[in-house]
Write a protein that holds these residues in place. Sequence first.
Motif, PDB file in Angstrom:
ATOM      1  N   GLY A 272      13.332  -1.264  10.942  1.00 43.63           N
ATOM      2  CA  GLY A 272      13.036  -2.533  11.682  1.00 43.63           C
ATOM      3  C   GLY A 272      12.433  -3.779  10.561  1.00 43.63           C
ATOM      4  N   TYR A 333       5.862  -9.967   6.334  1.00 43.99           N
ATOM      5  CA  TYR A 333       5.484  -9.907   7.706  1.00 43.99           C
ATOM      6  C   TYR A 333       4.264 -10.232   8.119  1.00 43.99           C
ATOM      7  CZ  TYR A 333      10.164  -8.081   8.809  1.00 43.99           C
ATOM      8  OH  TYR A 333      11.556  -7.940   8.917  1.00 43.99           O
ATOM      9  N   LYS A 487      13.072   1.944  14.402  1.00 45.50           N
ATOM     10  CA  LYS A 487      12.483   0.728  14.387  1.00 45.50           C
ATOM     11  C   LYS A 487      11.043   0.662  14.689  1.00 45.50           C
ATOM     12  CE  LYS A 487      16.704  -1.612  14.805  1.00 45.50           C
ATOM     13  NZ  LYS A 487      17.005  -1.882  13.389  1.00 45.50           N
ATOM     14  N   SER A 488      10.363   1.738  15.435  1.00 43.59           N
ATOM     15  CA  SER A 488       8.948   1.624  15.647  1.00 43.59           C
ATOM     16  C   SER A 488       8.397   1.914  14.301  1.00 43.59           C
ATOM     17  CB  SER A 488       8.851   2.935  16.647  1.00 43.59           C
ATOM     18  OG  SER A 488       9.453   4.018  16.256  1.00 43.59           O
ATOM     19  N   SER A 491       7.798  -1.595  13.430  1.00 42.70           N
ATOM     20  CA  SER A 491       6.745  -2.377  14.491  1.00 42.70           C
ATOM     21  C   SER A 491       5.386  -1.912  14.044  1.00 42.70           C
ATOM     22  CB  SER A 491       7.340  -2.205  15.618  1.00 42.70           C
ATOM     23  OG  SER A 491       7.466  -0.902  16.323  1.00 42.70           O
ATOM     24  N   TYR A 492       5.160  -0.559  14.046  1.00 42.77           N
ATOM     25  CA  TYR A 492       3.852   0.093  13.557  1.00 42.77           C
ATOM     26  C   TYR A 492       3.210  -0.540  12.486  1.00 42.77           C
ATOM     27  CZ  TYR A 492      -0.002   3.204  12.736  1.00 42.77           C
ATOM     28  OH  TYR A 492      -1.072   3.954  12.416  1.00 42.77           O
ATOM     29  N   ILE A 494       4.049  -3.269  10.738  1.00 38.80           N
ATOM     30  CA  ILE A 494       3.865  -4.824  11.186  1.00 38.80           C
ATOM     31  C   ILE A 494       2.632  -4.864  12.031  1.00 38.80           C
ATOM     32  CG2 ILE A 494       4.516  -6.896  12.253  1.00 38.80           C
ATOM     33  CD1 ILE A 494       7.426  -5.841  11.398  1.00 38.80           C
ATOM     34  N   ARG A 495       2.386  -4.289  13.043  1.00 38.54           N
ATOM     35  CA  ARG A 495       1.446  -4.447  13.904  1.00 38.54           C
ATOM     36  C   ARG A 495      -0.100  -4.094  13.386  1.00 38.54           C
ATOM     37  NH1 ARG A 495       3.092  -1.317  17.328  1.00 38.54           N
ATOM     38  NH2 ARG A 495       1.780   0.282  17.354  1.00 38.54           N
ATOM     39  N   HIS A 499       0.748  -7.657   9.623  1.00 42.29           N
ATOM     40  CA  HIS A 499       0.548  -9.056  10.426  1.00 42.29           C
ATOM     41  C   HIS A 499      -1.073  -9.487  10.182  1.00 42.29           C
ATOM     42  CE1 HIS A 499       1.487 -11.786  13.498  1.00 42.29           C
ATOM     43  NE2 HIS A 499       0.334 -11.665  13.979  1.00 42.29           N
TER      44      HIS A 499
END
Length: 529
Positions: A272, A333, A487-488, A491-492, A494-495, A499
Amino acid sequence: MPSVDAFLAPRLKQVENLSKAAAEAYWQATTTGEEKYEKQYVRYRQDLIRLFSSKDDYTHLKELLADQKLQRDLLLYRQLVLLEHEYIPNQPDAILLSDIVHKESEIESEFTRFRASFDDRIVSDNEIQDILQNATDSTLRRKAWEASKQIGNQVAERVIELVKLRNRAAQEAGFKNYYAMSLKLQELDGRNLFSILAALEEKTTEPFRRVKQKLDEELARKFGISTDEIMPWHYADPFFQEAPPLESAQLDPYFKGKNIVEITKRFFADIGLEVDDILERSDLFERPNKNQHAYCIDIDHSGDIRVLANIRDNEWWMSTMLHELGHGVYDKYIDRTLPYLLRTPAHTLTTEAIAMFMGRLTKNPEWLTLYADVPEQETKALKPALEEYLSMSMLIFVRWGLVMVHFEHEMYHDPDQDLNALWWSLVERFQLVKKPEGRNEPDWAAKIHIGTAPVYYQNYILGELMASQLHFMILDELRGDSYLKKKSTGSYLIRRIFHSGAQVPWYELLKNAGGEGLNPDYFVKQFVR
């Protein structure tokens, strides 16, 4: 007294413009080796020094930092803190600071253009690396190793002079020396750092001794010598900072003829994190006058991210590309709505952690099946050897990192001591590598970081520790035994990591992400056997 906005806005715009121009000039200088870009880079850095050297601005900044109302505005206060970190080292004499920039640039240029002389011909770093990884003739290996150190003699005197200038500047800024100032401005507590390093040394000494004994026995068989005859040139790279390929875990053949760039794209997309745009702006293959190393650079904190590399189709460059793109996705990101100063990683060690987390994957059996097309049955058979190889790699790197950190610490405390002797005493202590009889050369100066990226190496070690912590955090989050092709995973990251940029100090970021501070026990759990 001007308001905080009236003070910040014009200065931050200047910082943004000059930093972008300096980054572009640095990119051009290292990709072309042209002197005009080196001069541009020096000029922009000097412009930044002039900006940050204002005594009036610094006085006003300290007043703003002391304002309790402003301290409650967390984003604003964090910008002021990071800005202070730029003003502090630039308060000393402007001529002194300008001299430092010039000498740093000269040394960087020397490394960019350097090509070793070997058997009456000029060779690249990649050719030296090929010999140290593949040749079995000890005489040839020694020549290659000695050739790799030639740059040390060319720059050593200037590096020592530079160390003294940095110390003078730090003392003018109110610090004992440059090392102490650097840790302070990197938000690293010196006592805590060396406490972590001491614990790491203690927990790795015997495991490393066992690993190295086994490695030396394998090398002795390979080269037809006794283990007592193993010398620095028998290892796989000039500084013994990486594990040589094991007989039971030869990875280079899996990447022969493979498209390293396409594999990189596919891997990151599968978790991701898209990197096509970064690679399109990058400079990835070797040529004359180009810097022979690898790095990732965020030109403008607005999406212009690039990688310099010198790719060959082997495991080292595959790992390096994963590493550099690890830096790249972190930069990419970060929340672009943040103010300019906060659109950077929380710390050098946090971006190194992501890069190292990615770079390790070339020794992961599942990754090799998914991305190097190694049959699953073969990787299952290889798994014990790969686990041993990765454990060895991590132990070798950490022990090498301890050499670098302790050397810089001692060098900045006393640059007039016998640095050649200091270097080899630390190599023998931490790496258990014998000094060649009678050798008295500035081998330490052949490491580019000492001259051009000072007091940086502790971030590599801390980054490795955080990478192991992340490994367990992500597995726990995903409730599984793998984070590949998910993709998780992206996302982990990034989060929880990317971020927020530099909104909070690194130690708060890590606590927010995983519930505890940096803990070396995760590294020990993962790699110390």
